[in-house]
Design a protein around this motif. Structure first.
Motif, PDB file in Angstrom:
ATOM      1  N   GLY A 490      34.331   4.590  29.327  1.00 58.17           N
ATOM      2  CA  GLY A 490      34.556   6.023  29.541  1.00 58.17           C
ATOM      3  C   GLY A 490      33.575   6.913  28.798  1.00 58.17           C
ATOM      4  N   LEU A 491      32.532   6.316  28.216  1.00 55.48           N
ATOM      5  CA  LEU A 491      31.541   7.109  27.481  1.00 55.48           C
ATOM      6  C   LEU A 491      30.188   7.166  28.180  1.00 55.48           C
ATOM      7  CD1 LEU A 491      32.171   6.067  23.766  1.00 55.48           C
ATOM      8  CD2 LEU A 491      32.609   8.287  24.815  1.00 55.48           C
ATOM      9  N   GLY A 492      30.011   6.404  29.258  1.00 51.10           N
ATOM     10  CA  GLY A 492      28.695   6.319  29.885  1.00 51.10           C
ATOM     11  C   GLY A 492      28.178   7.647  30.399  1.00 51.10           C
ATOM     12  N   LEU A 493      28.933   8.280  31.315  1.00 55.21           N
ATOM     13  CA  LEU A 493      28.479   9.548  31.886  1.00 55.21           C
ATOM     14  C   LEU A 493      28.493  10.666  30.854  1.00 55.21           C
ATOM     15  CD1 LEU A 493      30.111   9.498  35.440  1.00 55.21           C
ATOM     16  CD2 LEU A 493      27.708   9.177  34.828  1.00 55.21           C
ATOM     17  N   PHE A 494      29.494  10.652  29.978  1.00 56.75           N
ATOM     18  CA  PHE A 494      29.527  11.664  28.921  1.00 56.75           C
ATOM     19  C   PHE A 494      28.292  11.548  28.036  1.00 56.75           C
ATOM     20  CE2 PHE A 494      30.617  12.510  24.439  1.00 56.75           C
ATOM     21  CZ  PHE A 494      30.794  13.880  24.515  1.00 56.75           C
ATOM     22  N   LEU A 495      27.930  10.348  27.657  1.00 54.02           N
ATOM     23  CA  LEU A 495      26.746  10.137  26.838  1.00 54.02           C
ATOM     24  C   LEU A 495      25.481  10.530  27.593  1.00 54.02           C
ATOM     25  CD1 LEU A 495      25.346   8.978  24.328  1.00 54.02           C
ATOM     26  CD2 LEU A 495      25.452   6.717  25.402  1.00 54.02           C
ATOM     27  N   ALA A 496      25.415  10.201  28.888  1.00 55.90           N
ATOM     28  CA  ALA A 496      24.236  10.543  29.687  1.00 55.90           C
ATOM     29  C   ALA A 496      24.035  12.051  29.749  1.00 55.90           C
ATOM     30  CB  ALA A 496      24.373   9.961  31.095  1.00 55.90           C
ATOM     31  N   ARG A 497      25.117  12.806  29.961  1.00 54.87           N
ATOM     32  CA  ARG A 497      24.971  14.264  30.027  1.00 54.87           C
ATOM     33  C   ARG A 497      24.574  14.842  28.668  1.00 54.87           C
ATOM     34  NH1 ARG A 497      29.907  18.274  31.363  1.00 54.87           N
ATOM     35  NH2 ARG A 497      30.469  17.531  29.294  1.00 54.87           N
ATOM     36  N   GLU A 498      25.150  14.327  27.569  1.00 51.38           N
ATOM     37  CA  GLU A 498      24.791  14.814  26.239  1.00 51.38           C
ATOM     38  C   GLU A 498      23.315  14.558  25.943  1.00 51.38           C
ATOM     39  OE1 GLU A 498      26.766  16.382  23.749  1.00 51.38           O
ATOM     40  OE2 GLU A 498      27.977  16.757  25.527  1.00 51.38           O
ATOM     41  N   LEU A 499      22.820  13.384  26.310  1.00 45.30           N
ATOM     42  CA  LEU A 499      21.412  13.087  26.087  1.00 45.30           C
ATOM     43  C   LEU A 499      20.513  13.958  26.964  1.00 45.30           C
ATOM     44  CD1 LEU A 499      21.504   9.178  25.847  1.00 45.30           C
ATOM     45  CD2 LEU A 499      21.412  10.834  23.981  1.00 45.30           C
ATOM     46  N   ALA A 500      20.958  14.255  28.182  1.00 41.80           N
ATOM     47  CA  ALA A 500      20.176  15.140  29.056  1.00 41.80           C
ATOM     48  C   ALA A 500      20.080  16.537  28.457  1.00 41.80           C
ATOM     49  CB  ALA A 500      20.804  15.186  30.447  1.00 41.80           C
ATOM     50  N   GLU A 501      21.189  17.077  27.981  1.00 40.86           N
ATOM     51  CA  GLU A 501      21.170  18.412  27.395  1.00 40.86           C
ATOM     52  C   GLU A 501      20.344  18.442  26.115  1.00 40.86           C
ATOM     53  OE1 GLU A 501      25.203  19.583  26.885  1.00 40.86           O
ATOM     54  OE2 GLU A 501      25.536  19.937  29.037  1.00 40.86           O
ATOM     55  N   ALA A 502      20.341  17.341  25.363  1.00 45.08           N
ATOM     56  CA  ALA A 502      19.505  17.297  24.162  1.00 45.08           C
ATOM     57  C   ALA A 502      18.023  17.396  24.512  1.00 45.08           C
ATOM     58  CB  ALA A 502      19.772  16.005  23.397  1.00 45.08           C
ATOM     59  N   ASN A 503      17.636  16.980  25.722  1.00 48.79           N
ATOM     60  CA  ASN A 503      16.250  17.076  26.186  1.00 48.79           C
ATOM     61  C   ASN A 503      16.030  18.299  27.076  1.00 48.79           C
ATOM     62  OD1 ASN A 503      14.599  14.338  25.563  1.00 48.79           O
ATOM     63  ND2 ASN A 503      16.789  13.908  25.760  1.00 48.79           N
ATOM     64  N   GLY A 512      29.591  15.750  48.569  1.00 47.64           N
ATOM     65  CA  GLY A 512      29.342  15.952  49.989  1.00 47.64           C
ATOM     66  C   GLY A 512      28.266  15.077  50.577  1.00 47.64           C
ATOM     67  N   THR A 513      27.893  13.965  49.924  1.00 54.31           N
ATOM     68  CA  THR A 513      26.836  13.101  50.458  1.00 54.31           C
ATOM     69  C   THR A 513      27.360  11.736  50.904  1.00 54.31           C
ATOM     70  OG1 THR A 513      26.350  12.342  48.209  1.00 54.31           O
ATOM     71  CG2 THR A 513      25.084  14.222  49.043  1.00 54.31           C
ATOM     72  N   GLY A 514      28.657  11.537  50.954  1.00 54.40           N
ATOM     73  CA  GLY A 514      29.220  10.251  51.335  1.00 54.40           C
ATOM     74  C   GLY A 514      29.464   9.380  50.129  1.00 54.40           C
ATOM     75  N   GLY A 515      28.411   8.790  49.573  1.00 56.99           N
ATOM     76  CA  GLY A 515      28.540   7.984  48.377  1.00 56.99           C
ATOM     77  C   GLY A 515      28.401   8.832  47.117  1.00 56.99           C
ATOM     78  N   GLY A 516      28.318   8.136  45.973  1.00 54.99           N
ATOM     79  CA  GLY A 516      28.122   8.844  44.716  1.00 54.99           C
ATOM     80  C   GLY A 516      26.667   9.240  44.542  1.00 54.99           C
ATOM     81  N   ARG A 517      26.449  10.482  44.113  1.00 54.55           N
ATOM     82  CA  ARG A 517      25.075  10.971  43.977  1.00 54.55           C
ATOM     83  C   ARG A 517      24.994  11.845  42.728  1.00 54.55           C
ATOM     84  NH1 ARG A 517      21.866  14.659  48.465  1.00 54.55           N
ATOM     85  NH2 ARG A 517      19.861  14.792  47.355  1.00 54.55           N
ATOM     86  N   PHE A 518      24.092  11.486  41.817  1.00 54.41           N
ATOM     87  CA  PHE A 518      23.887  12.239  40.581  1.00 54.41           C
ATOM     88  C   PHE A 518      22.445  12.733  40.545  1.00 54.41           C
ATOM     89  CE2 PHE A 518      27.522   9.634  39.711  1.00 54.41           C
ATOM     90  CZ  PHE A 518      28.327  10.408  38.888  1.00 54.41           C
ATOM     91  N   CYS A 519      22.293  13.965  39.986  1.00 50.83           N
ATOM     92  CA  CYS A 519      20.975  14.593  39.946  1.00 50.83           C
ATOM     93  C   CYS A 519      20.648  14.956  38.497  1.00 50.83           C
ATOM     94  CB  CYS A 519      20.940  15.838  40.826  1.00 50.83           C
ATOM     95  SG  CYS A 519      19.346  16.699  40.802  1.00 50.83           S
ATOM     96  N   LEU A 520      19.508  14.463  38.003  1.00 51.13           N
ATOM     97  CA  LEU A 520      19.000  14.802  36.675  1.00 51.13           C
ATOM     98  C   LEU A 520      17.864  15.805  36.852  1.00 51.13           C
ATOM     99  CD1 LEU A 520      18.896  14.302  33.578  1.00 51.13           C
ATOM    100  CD2 LEU A 520      17.245  12.468  34.056  1.00 51.13           C
ATOM    101  N   SER A 521      18.072  17.043  36.380  1.00 48.90           N
ATOM    102  CA  SER A 521      17.082  18.110  36.543  1.00 48.90           C
ATOM    103  C   SER A 521      16.404  18.354  35.204  1.00 48.90           C
ATOM    104  CB  SER A 521      17.740  19.402  37.034  1.00 48.90           C
ATOM    105  OG  SER A 521      18.337  19.204  38.301  1.00 48.90           O
ATOM    106  N   LEU A 522      15.075  18.198  35.192  1.00 51.63           N
ATOM    107  CA  LEU A 522      14.283  18.384  33.975  1.00 51.63           C
ATOM    108  C   LEU A 522      13.552  19.707  34.097  1.00 51.63           C
ATOM    109  CD1 LEU A 522      14.421  15.220  34.768  1.00 51.63           C
ATOM    110  CD2 LEU A 522      12.724  14.937  33.008  1.00 51.63           C
ATOM    111  N   TYR A 523      14.054  20.741  33.432  1.00 46.27           N
ATOM    112  CA  TYR A 523      13.478  22.078  33.546  1.00 46.27           C
ATOM    113  C   TYR A 523      12.300  22.217  32.597  1.00 46.27           C
ATOM    114  CZ  TYR A 523      17.686  23.196  36.113  1.00 46.27           C
ATOM    115  OH  TYR A 523      18.691  23.216  37.035  1.00 46.27           O
TER     116      TYR A 523
END
Length: 526
Positions: A490-503, A512-523
């Motif tokens: 239960g920490l995988g996605l939470f950890l992934a988002r925290e690391l993304a925000e740190a960067n 709405g895409t049928g399967g699971g779809r995650f998007c990592l946006s690097l601004y």
């Protein structure tokens, strides 16, 4: 053709306010009126015995000269020419010279004309902030004494008139000293008022900045429901399409729900308002004015909840980090003992039990590692990435998870460039890739990884062909310890988002895409 440049502002005279120039303008208006009256006096009594023989023409000449000079002084005041004190001294000197000359034309007018000098001295002291007032009094006294002396020598006046001239001169000095004292006091009050006005203006600017930058919305509402002021934050929280006109817009017209909610609200009480922007907490603070005005404070509950969540996670991080360090040593001993038992055991039942011990030990070790990674999320070491490096990373993680090569389809432009911490990117992509394979159909092309440039950002999308995330679970995806897998932490996605925000990036689920779809946006990537 270029437009004419605007006139340059008039330079300020050091030590004087705009009110001094206005007072000098009013003083000169009095002198113009007096000059006109003297001109008419000379014309009306030109043939009477009011003047000495042959002196009426001289009186009229002096009166006309006084009128012309007073008119010219108007131009000097408008142009601020030669400074304030020089102009005022020129005005008083003109009064003294011409009025004394007019006094010499008539014995009967001499006393009355002498009193006019007292008015000029007093006005000069008041207008000029008391400066040079005693000098003006001395100049007038000397001029009056000289005029009377010449008149006595010419035989037109008597010697006993010196006593009256002396009293008149003493009056000049008394008036000059009084004008000096009064103007000093008035100047002190004016300076104090100007300082207080500047402090009030500064306080108003500070208040305006505080209101504009406040995370809470502020609405000042009169007792009759008319909005006196609405901060930009309040308009944003309420989603107002039209700007609020102070003292015109009614609260029930721009936000009927807030008007109904705030009507019975008492000081110290709070209530909740649902808006398109989120849930708002409403408080009422009375201002104690006769019209019953009060301030409605609108607090964004999402921000308060986010702050509470940050505090909770910070405390949780410290606690779990300490526990993780304490768990790791005995966990290593358990894993090592299980491996030794597995080597010496021939019984299938005992082998199965040692496998259970090793699997759960590895699961606990992975949980400890994720907790420790979470507490190291702020240790950034960004590095440059391009398309080949990202492909290598994905291929390495695919092999680690034993995912077939044909199951992952990778698409990205050759010119892909961005900055990211390598360890953090590895952790994020590994979590997303592992989840995608776990919930996919596990066949060729089940996972698609697409990286592309969108404006000034780089977006990395990981999609699987599984059932996707249900609507009721989407809001909990990034919560710590939330999982739908019995073997997950239960920490995988939470950890992934925290690391993304740190960067300075964002990680989001795309529905709405049928399967699971995650998007990592690097601004802000280059």
């Amino acid at each position: 053709m270029n437009a004419a440049a605007p006139p340059a502002p008039r330079p300020a005279t050091p030590g004087y306010f705009a009110s001094h120039w206005r007072s000098l303008d009013y003083f000169n208006l009095y002198r113009l009126t007096l000059a006109v009256a003297l001109v008419f006096t000379g014309l009306l009594f030109s043939n009477s015995d009011l003047f000495f023989p042959g002196a009426s023409e001289r009186f009229q000449a002096y009166a006309y000269a006084y009128l012309v000079l007073a008119a010219l002084f108007v131009l000097g005041i408008r142009a601020r020419w030669q400074g304030f004190q020089i102009q005022l001294t020129a005005h008083i000197t003109t009064d003294i010279v011409l009025i004394v000359l007019m006094m010499s034309t008539s014995e009967r007018l001499a006393g009355g004309m002498g009193l006019l000098l007292a008015i000029s001295i007093a006005s000069g002291g008041l207008v000029g902030s008391g400066r040079l007032t005693l000098l003006y009094a001395a100049m007038a006294s000397i001029a009056v004494l000289l005029q009377h002396s010449f008149s006595v020598l010419a035989g037109s006046e008597r010697h006993d008139g010196f006593f009256q001239v002396g009293l008149l001169s003493a009056g000049y000095f008394a008036i000059g000293w009084l004008a000096h004292a009064l103007t000093q006091r008035a100047l002190h009050s004016e300076t104090l008022a100007q300082r207080q006005a500047d402090e009030l203006a500064l306080l108003n600017r500070i208040n305006a900045l505080a209101i504009e930058n406040s995370p809470d919305g502020l609405l000042a509402v009169r007792g009759d429901g008319v909005v006196r002021h609405a901060s930009p934050r309040a308009a944003a929280l309420l989603g107002l399409a039209q700007p609020v006109a102070p003292d015109v817009t009614r609260l029930d017209a721009c936000s009927p729900d807030l008007a109904r909610l705030a009507q019975p609200l008492q000081p110290g009480e709070t209530s909740t308002l649902d808006t398109p922007a989120g849930q708002l907490r409403v408080r009422s603070i009375p201002l104690g004015t006769p019209d019953g005005s009060r301030v409605l404070v609108l607090e964004d509950q999402s921000q308060a909840e986010a702050a509470a969540q940050r505090l909770k996670l910070a405390a949780l991080g410290r606690l779990t980090a300490n526990i993780a360090h304490e768990i790791r040593n005995p966990l290593s001993a358990i894993s090592h003992a299980a491996q030794l038992l597995h080597e010496d055991v021939d019984n299938p039942a005992q082998t199965r039990l040692t496998d259970i011990i090793e699997n759960n030990a590895r699961r606990l070790d992975r949980l400890v590692e994720e907790v420790l990674t979470l507490n190291r999320r702020d240790r950034l070491n960004p590095a440059g990435f391009d398309a080949p490096m990202l492909r290598t990373l994905i291929d390495e993680l695919r092999q680690t998870e034993e995912i077939p090569a044909d199951a992952v389809i990778v698409s990205m432009p050759p010119a892909l460039r961005f900055q990211f911490d390598p360890d953090h990117l590895r952790q994020i992509v590994w979590n997303l890739l592992r989840n995608a394979w776990r919930f996919s159909r596990k066949q060729a092309g089940s996972i698609r990884i697409d990286a592309h440039v969108l404006g000034d950002s780089v977006q990395i999308e990981i999609e699987d062909d599984g059932p996707g995330v249900t609507a009721e679970n989407r809001g909990k995806l990034f919560e710590p310890f939330f999982t739908t897998d019995a073997q997950g932490t239960g920490l995988g996605l939470f950890l992934a988002r925290e690391l993304a925000e740190a960067n300075h990036a964002t990680l989001a689920y795309v529905p709405g895409t049928g399967g699971g779809r995650f998007c990592l946006s690097l601004y802000g990537s280059a």
